[in-house]
Design an enzyme around this catalytic site. Structure first.
Site: not given
Length: 358
Positions: A172, A315
């Site tokens: 994300e 991430e």
């Protein structure tokens, strides 16, 4: 498939494939259970795919990217523009996740599910809105948007399945998403906000205290339906959290192993499992996040992390970091000699080892 069809299509693991995979591990000329978490992990992967000849040659990292209206409350030291810059950076060697994915042989798919401005065409466009609403003043999204965010993730898995991907890492990006994930974690875990709220991208002590105070007011201002996970997502969640939940559900329905990253990713995993408890069998924990909610969330999911290295980058970096080690474990699984090959006595399990078996 839509959300309901996806949930209904999640089936049990293939126990016969798991038994064959366990037999293979136990036949290898090494001490029993010596590969720790990687043995039950790969055994479960056999159950997911229905094939003890486990392959993860084609790997994907999907990064769901979105902004949060709650940034208006001063809960982060960064602004929304960082989300857009990072989202675009994923398409180049400008971010940790893109460098790591390239080195680990993982194909990266950044998805704009709610970035506050338009981004470059190289990013997959699934934008629901230009960020969520400020949940300190109104629900973050409508229920319809909550469902749509999950279905974006489901659709991404369907696309990746068609392309032949065998494992999916979940990531994300979104300034302010630790605020949304902390709110959801507090509600789902029924613990005080302070126990699940961290510094995010680097808040100092006073910033953390302010963020916690804002979150306490937000959570106290809503009445949540304990039997309706979508209610929690809509009121205090984020589009990227819904998108990640859809990745977990879609992977379970498509019988593809899916790997969680850190705390935000695990909040999405918990959301997915509340919607469809059977999805838990398809989810793997890559690492133990340093965020305060990290261990609490893994305990709630009943998952053991493979890596404990203090990461808290997001991430999908933790999930990607697991891939080379998984490749090493599978190399041993497929290529190592068995006890009979080298003509030595097979190890016999002790009774106290029974709880280590899948």
């Amino acid at each position: 498939m839509n959300l309901r069809e996806t949930i209904e299509s999640i089936g049990p693991l293939d126990r016969e494939a798991m038994k064959k995979s366990e037999t293979r591990w136990n036949s290898i000329a090494k001490p029993l259970y010596a590969f720790g978490e990687f043995e039950p992990m790969t055994i479960r992967m056999a159950g997911i795919t229905g094939d003890p000849a486990i392959r993860v040659d084609k790997k994907a990292l999907v990064i769901m990217c979105a902004d949060h209206g709650v940034l208006e409350e001063g809960v982060s030291q960064s602004n929304a523009e960082i989300t857009a810059v990072m989202t675009e950076g994923f398409t180049r060697m400008e971010c940790s996740a893109s460098v790591m994915a390239d080195m680990a042989g993982v194909d990266l798919f950044p998805v704009d599910i709610g970035v506050a401005r338009d981004v470059i065409p190289e990013v997959i466009n699934r934008k629901i809105a230009y960020g969520t609403k400020n949940m300190a003043k109104e629900p973050a999204m409508t229920r319809e948007q909550a469902v749509k965010s999950i279905e974006v993730g489901i659709g991404m898995v369907e696309m990746l399945k068609e392309k032949g991907y065998q494992i999916i890492c979940v990531g994300e990006m979104g300034v302010g998403n630790t605020t949304a994930s902390s709110a959801m974690a507090s509600v789902f875990l029924n613990v005080p906000v302070a126990g699940v709220t961290g510094r995010g991208s680097g808040l100092k002590a006073e910033g953390l205290a302010h963020k916690t105070k804002v979150l306490e007011k937000i959570v106290a201002s809503y009445t949540f339906d304990e039997n309706d996970p979508l209610d929690v997502l809509a009121k205090v969640g984020g589009f990227e959290i819904g998108g990640m939940a859809g990745l977990y559900l879609g992977a379970a329905a498509s019988r593809i192993p899916v790997v969680a990253d850190g705390a935000i990713s695990c909040v999405a995993a918990l959301l997915a499992c509340k919607l469809a408890p059977a999805a838990k069998d398809y989810i793997f924990a890559s690492h133990l996040s340093k965020e305060p909610a990290g261990k609490l969330l893994l305990d709630a999911l009943g998952l053991n992390p493979c890596l404990t290295c203090g990461m808290h980058l997001g991430e999908g970096t933790g999930a990607v970091a697991l891939m080379p080690v998984l490749d090493l474990a599978l190399g041993v699984y497929h290529r190592m000699s068995t006890f009979s090959d080298v003509d030595i006595m097979t190890y016999e399990p002790y009774e106290e080892d029974d709880d280590k078996k899948e």
